[in-house]
Design a protein around this motif. Structure first.
Motif, short mmCIF file in Angstrom:
data_model
loop_
_atom_site.label_atom_id
_atom_site.label_comp_id
_atom_site.label_asym_id
_atom_site.label_seq_id
_atom_site.Cartn_x
_atom_site.Cartn_y
_atom_site.Cartn_z
N VAL A 1 8.57 -1.28 3.49
CA VAL A 1 8.92 -2.69 3.51
C VAL A 1 10.40 -2.81 3.85
O VAL A 1 11.25 -2.18 3.22
N ALA B 1 0.85 -1.20 0.00
CA ALA B 1 0.00 0.00 0.00
C ALA B 1 0.87 1.24 0.00
O ALA B 1 2.05 1.20 0.36
N ASP B 2 0.26 2.39 -0.42
CA ASP B 2 1.00 3.64 -0.44
C ASP B 2 1.40 4.04 0.97
O ASP B 2 0.59 4.02 1.90
N GLU C 1 3.49 2.45 2.87
CA GLU C 1 3.95 1.32 3.66
C GLU C 1 5.44 1.09 3.40
O GLU C 1 5.88 1.05 2.26
#
Length: 315
Positions: free
Chosen positions: A6, A1-2, A4
């Motif tokens: 990682v 998602a925008d 987020e």
């Protein structure tokens, strides 16, 4: 998602990734050798010893330049240069951004690929122990920083090391093309000393002042905290710093010894050239010859008679 973020951790699957990039490194090594270094070697007509050293330095110049630019981009974008406290804050740095993890995997793959390249490049037996020692040191330091969650400190140290190594191998390439041009060796000498000072300062800053202030000082291998609790002990901390200082001092001693030997050879060569030039300018002394010529060890006069006066014998 925008939005987020990682992050990644190391694991056994890294071995498969490293194996894949070992083959990539072998292919890139062959491309640089075939399309760049071999063409230059044909023009220079170097001896076998210089040919081997030229290939080694040529490959390392390409690698060090690429790694240096890449490492600088990583440390700048991640904010490790603008915020030096991030080198030890929130230790252990278990979770890594993608570009940091990918950089370490590629570094390990390159130095592992250097092992079979010793066979492919037909390196001389005299050079194999030195190159094996160099490869082993790089692998131990890079893998140690990666597995012990000291990746941020490792990036800065690699950047400093690759900067000095780049100028050294670049100076060797220039020297092989023109043996009278040693200016880059002087540049390398300055860069080497500066990088050693920065490396020593960084060790003292992180080990002496940074890691002892980490909040989580308990031994916790599951969370990646392997040895920060040891730096609470001032005796252990001073022992580590002493070992680091002794190691850097030994490196500087070898460097100073190498520079003194190089300068001594340079001045000896210059003095021999001056003596040869002075001997060439002196006029040749004319040899004194007796009148006449020599024949069978006897001086003959110009008319063929002996220049000595003959004694008249009594009848």
């Amino acid at each position: 998602a925008d939005g987020e973020l990682v992050q990644y951790h190391y694991g056994l699957k890294d071995l498969v990734t490293i194996l894949f990039y070992i083959f990539i490194a072998i292919i890139l090594h062959a491309v640089v050798q075939e399309y760049a270094l071999d063409k230059i070697n044909r023009r220079l007509h170097l001896s076998k010893v210089k040919h081997s050293k030229f290939n080694e330095s040529g490959q390392l110049v390409a690698f060090h330049l690429t790694s240096m630019v890449w490492c600088l981009y990583v440390v700048v974008t991640e904010g490790y240069v603008s915020n030096p406290r991030s080198l030890w804050e929130n230790y252990p740095h278990v979770y890594l951004p993608f570009q940091v993890k990918f950089f370490y995997l590629c570094q390990l793959a390159y130095w592992l690929h250097a092992l079979p390249e010793l066979y492919f490049q037909k390196v001389r037996k005299e050079e194999i122990p030195r190159q094996l020692r160099c490869i082993t040191l790089y692998l131990v330091h890079i893998a140690g920083a990666y597995l012990l969650n000291l990746t941020r400190l490792g990036l800065i140290l690699l950047l400093l090391q690759y900067l000095a190594e780049f100028f050294f191998h670049m100076a060797r390439l220039v020297y092989f093309t023109d043996e009278n041009n040693e200016k880059l060796f002087n540049v390398w000498a300055v860069v080497f000393v500066v990088t050693r000072l920065f490396t020593l300062t960084l060790y003292i800053l992180v080990i002496g002042f940074g890691l002892p202030r980490v909040e989580n000082q308990a031994l916790d291998p599951e969370r990646g905290n392997f040895f920060s609790f040891l730096f609470n002990n001032i005796l252990f901390r001073m022992s580590v710093l002493l070992l680091v200082c002794l190691f850097q001092a030994s490196v500087m001693w070898r460097f100073i010894h190498f520079q003194l030997r190089r300068w001594r050879e340079y001045w000896n060569e210059q003095s021999s050239r001056k003596r040869a030039a002075a001997g060439a300018k002196q006029p040749a002394k004319p040899l004194k010859r007796d009148s006449g010529y020599h024949e069978n060890g006897v001086v003959k006069a110009e008319n063929g008679t002996s220049p000595r006066t003959k004694k008249l014998k009594s009848p």
